[in-house]
Design a protein around this motif. Structure first.
Motif, short mmCIF file in Angstrom:
data_model
loop_
_atom_site.label_atom_id
_atom_site.label_comp_id
_atom_site.label_asym_id
_atom_site.label_seq_id
_atom_site.Cartn_x
_atom_site.Cartn_y
_atom_site.Cartn_z
N SER A 116 5.36 12.69 -13.22
CA SER A 116 6.06 12.25 -11.99
C SER A 116 5.45 12.40 -10.63
O SER A 116 4.56 13.27 -10.46
CB SER A 116 7.34 13.19 -12.37
OG SER A 116 6.99 14.37 -11.97
N TYR A 117 5.70 11.19 -9.97
CA TYR A 117 5.32 11.58 -8.61
C TYR A 117 5.85 10.91 -7.53
O TYR A 117 6.84 9.81 -7.73
CB TYR A 117 3.70 10.85 -8.69
CG TYR A 117 3.70 9.26 -9.05
CD1 TYR A 117 3.53 8.36 -8.26
CD2 TYR A 117 3.79 9.02 -10.45
CE1 TYR A 117 3.52 6.98 -8.58
CE2 TYR A 117 3.80 7.66 -11.02
CZ TYR A 117 3.54 6.83 -9.91
OH TYR A 117 3.53 5.40 -10.19
N LEU A 118 5.59 10.74 -6.28
CA LEU A 118 6.10 10.09 -5.07
C LEU A 118 5.22 8.96 -4.99
O LEU A 118 3.99 9.20 -4.65
CB LEU A 118 6.26 11.05 -3.90
CG LEU A 118 7.53 12.09 -4.12
CD1 LEU A 118 7.35 13.00 -2.76
CD2 LEU A 118 8.87 11.55 -4.08
N ALA A 157 6.54 18.15 2.19
CA ALA A 157 5.51 17.90 3.19
C ALA A 157 5.60 16.12 3.18
O ALA A 157 5.44 15.41 4.25
CB ALA A 157 4.49 18.48 3.06
N PRO A 158 5.30 15.57 1.92
CA PRO A 158 5.12 14.08 1.80
C PRO A 158 6.22 13.33 2.24
O PRO A 158 6.18 12.12 2.78
CB PRO A 158 4.82 13.95 0.40
CG PRO A 158 4.39 15.24 -0.08
CD PRO A 158 5.17 16.22 0.73
N GLU A 189 0.80 -1.18 0.06
CA GLU A 189 -0.08 0.00 -0.15
C GLU A 189 0.97 1.16 0.05
O GLU A 189 1.77 1.24 1.01
CB GLU A 189 -0.91 0.13 1.34
CG GLU A 189 -2.06 -1.26 1.06
CD GLU A 189 -2.94 -1.26 2.24
OE1 GLU A 189 -2.62 -0.52 3.31
OE2 GLU A 189 -4.38 -1.42 2.00
N VAL A 190 0.44 2.07 -0.78
CA VAL A 190 1.19 3.27 -1.23
C VAL A 190 0.34 4.65 -1.10
O VAL A 190 -0.96 4.41 -1.50
CB VAL A 190 2.18 3.27 -2.22
CG1 VAL A 190 3.60 2.48 -2.00
CG2 VAL A 190 1.44 3.09 -3.53
N THR A 191 0.89 5.83 -0.93
CA THR A 191 0.18 6.96 -1.11
C THR A 191 0.82 7.65 -2.18
O THR A 191 2.06 7.84 -1.81
CB THR A 191 -0.06 7.73 0.18
OG1 THR A 191 -0.97 7.08 1.29
CG2 THR A 191 -0.74 9.13 -0.22
N GLU A 192 0.33 8.20 -3.26
CA GLU A 192 0.80 9.13 -4.22
C GLU A 192 0.81 10.37 -4.12
O GLU A 192 -0.27 10.95 -3.56
CB GLU A 192 0.10 8.53 -5.49
CG GLU A 192 0.55 7.20 -6.12
CD GLU A 192 -0.15 6.99 -7.30
OE1 GLU A 192 0.09 5.62 -8.01
OE2 GLU A 192 -0.71 7.69 -8.20
N THR A 193 1.76 11.20 -4.42
CA THR A 193 1.68 12.63 -4.55
C THR A 193 2.37 13.18 -5.65
O THR A 193 3.51 12.62 -6.05
CB THR A 193 2.63 13.06 -3.38
OG1 THR A 193 1.99 12.77 -2.18
CG2 THR A 193 2.63 14.87 -3.20
N LEU A 251 14.08 12.50 4.06
CA LEU A 251 12.99 12.04 4.94
C LEU A 251 13.20 12.49 6.38
O LEU A 251 12.03 12.15 7.31
CB LEU A 251 13.13 10.43 5.01
CG LEU A 251 13.13 9.81 3.69
CD1 LEU A 251 13.08 8.38 3.59
CD2 LEU A 251 11.82 10.39 2.67
N THR A 252 14.04 13.22 6.71
CA THR A 252 14.09 13.90 8.00
C THR A 252 13.07 14.48 8.52
O THR A 252 12.32 15.43 7.73
CB THR A 252 15.27 14.66 8.38
OG1 THR A 252 15.51 15.53 7.49
CG2 THR A 252 16.41 13.68 8.03
#
Length: 470
Positions: free
Chosen positions: A353-355, A265-266, A237-241, A327-328
């Protein structure tokens, strides 16, 4: 009915002899002049759900709003708008025109050790008049496959060139790709429409569903069900940004970048993250040197498929792991610039492109908007049989790609801005009409389509009749 320009089905006008609905509506044929036949009551065709038993793996009926948990959706930002119909059907509205939406199922197709290796089923209206459905089975996880699929991919294209060609606009059909030890079979509603001797060399692949609506406004495609055989493994499971690059052109390694970044922020406090992008390649470039620049960090990007093509205009999905330093919890709020770089980039373009950040996506679909309003048929006109003293004007009204048709009152012909002829078609849908014109010399000819609804904008076609006046 031979010679029918369209049909009136329970009061709704359609151009095709096939229309979606339920029950037994009253149907009338409509000829090219808008005349109606005597009414008949349609016969009801029983539903066929037997195909579901053949899909022994994962079956999605779109019974929840969390599309991102099951698919990655690719499309031009703002031009592909997903939503969910109350009936439990995915609706993809494409209001910009000339767009394609691509669904990549997160569940992989896994082949079995039997005569039937695997099967993919999609129920959709995408392959209606002038629309297109493309099913790509590709080892790896590409978000877009593009015009040149990888060498090991299995691609199935269904459009007007594939029989039977009577699919009505907005009418769902079931398309199945059946992989066997002897080749590939393609079925429409259980009937075979194509075969190939290709046997895949891979054991699992992504299923990519590409849908293109007819080239008419507004574009809409509906997907009713997707089925994939195999033993589905748990999907991470992932959340895309979504990330928007500072420039959609891939830059050279040391080229100056626009000072445009993205919010951090993500990434803040995330256990990990992956950056994914799809690039349309130019006529050269070293993909092995492709990186994403996030502020001062450069993230190496690698292709997510093997056997990909480096040909110009090929589309390649790449990904890379975001470094822990980004990621800090502390640090900057923004990362600037955000661009993609590649040696010899040569006009390569960033398509998306996305995270991906680990975690359950809470992105939910909105309720689908109402069915698009009826649209006028598309009018074309041409001058044929041009002689010294006369010409034949051929006017064609084509509503084949419309989900429902707005009736026309007729059309008018103007020569050099003067009214020359009127052809009434009260309640008309379409058809081909010829008008003889007695004209010498050169003239401007205009054809104006008149809707029955006076509030609708009229359509016009201009023609130039050029010839010697002798």
């Amino acid at each position: 009915m031979a010679g029918a320009a369209g049909y009136e089905v329970a009061g709704r006008l359609v151009a095709s002899p096939e229309a979606a609905g339920s029950g037994r509506p009253v149907v009338r044929t409509v000829d090219a002049f808008g005349r109606r036949s005597a009414p008949v009551r349609a016969a009801e065709r029983p539903a066929d759900d037997g195909w579901r038993r053949a899909v022994d793996g994962w079956l999605d009926d779109f019974d929840d709003r969390f599309l991102e948990r099951r698919y990655h959706l690719s499309g031009r930002s703002g031009c592909v708008k997903p939503s969910l119909a109350p009936s439990g059907r995915l609706v993809l509205d494409m209001p910009c025109g000339n767009d394609t939406a691509v669904l990549r199922a997160r569940t992989l197709l896994q082949l079995k050790d039997s005569d039937e290796l695997g099967r993919v089923a999609v129920v959709t209206d995408a392959a209606g008049p002038r629309g297109k459905l493309v099913l790509d089975l590709v080892p790896g996880t590409p978000d877009r496959v593009g015009p040149v699929p990888p060498a090991d991919a299995v691609r199935v294209v269904v459009d007007d060139s594939v029989l039977p060609g009577t699919r009505g606009a907005g009418v769902p059909h079931r398309f199945e790709v059946v992989l066997t030890s002897g080749g590939v079979r393609v079925l429409q509603d259980g009937a075979q429409v194509a075969t190939s001797a290709v046997v895949p060399r891979w054991r699992e692949a992504s299923v990519s569903i590409s849908v293109t609506p007819p080239p008419a406004y507004p574009g809409r495609v509906e997907v009713d069900a997707v089925g994939i055989t195999g033993s589905p493994q748990p999907v991470a499971e992932v959340t895309e940004t979504l990330l928007v690059a500072g420039t959609l052109r891939v830059l050279e390694p040391d080229e100056e970048a626009p000072g445009i970044g993205v919010a951090r922020a993500p990434l803040r406090g995330a256990p990990g993250a992956r950056l994914r992008a799809t690039v349309r390649l130019g006529d050269s470039g070293d993909v092995n040197g492709l990186v994403a620049q996030l502020g001062t960090a450069r993230v190496p990007l690698r292709p997510v498929v093997s056997g990909w093509s480096a040909a110009q205009d090929s589309e390649l999905t790449v990904e890379g792991d975001v470094p822990a330093s980004l990621l800090t919890l502390d640090g900057p709020d923004a990362l600037s610039p955000f661009v993609l770089r590649m040696p010899g980039a040569s006009q390569a373009q960033v398509l998306e492109s996305y995270l991906e950040v680990p975690g359950r996506s809470e992105a939910a679909l909105e309720e689908a908007p109402a069915e698009p309003a009826p649209v006028l048929p598309v009018m074309t006109a041409e001058l044929t049989a041009v002689g010294p003293d006369d010409a034949t004007l051929v006017v064609t009204l084509d509503a084949a790609a419309a989900r429902s048709v707005a009736p026309v009152a007729g059309f008018e012909v103007y020569v050099d801005s003067g009214h020359a002829a009127t052809l009434p078609i009260p309640g008309g849908i379409g058809g081909r009409h010829e008008v003889g014109l007695s004209l010498k010399g050169s003239h401007d000819v205009e054809v104006r389509l008149r809707p029955e609804d006076p509030g609708r904008q009229a359509d016009s076609v201009w023609l130039d009749l050029s010839r010697s006046s002798r």
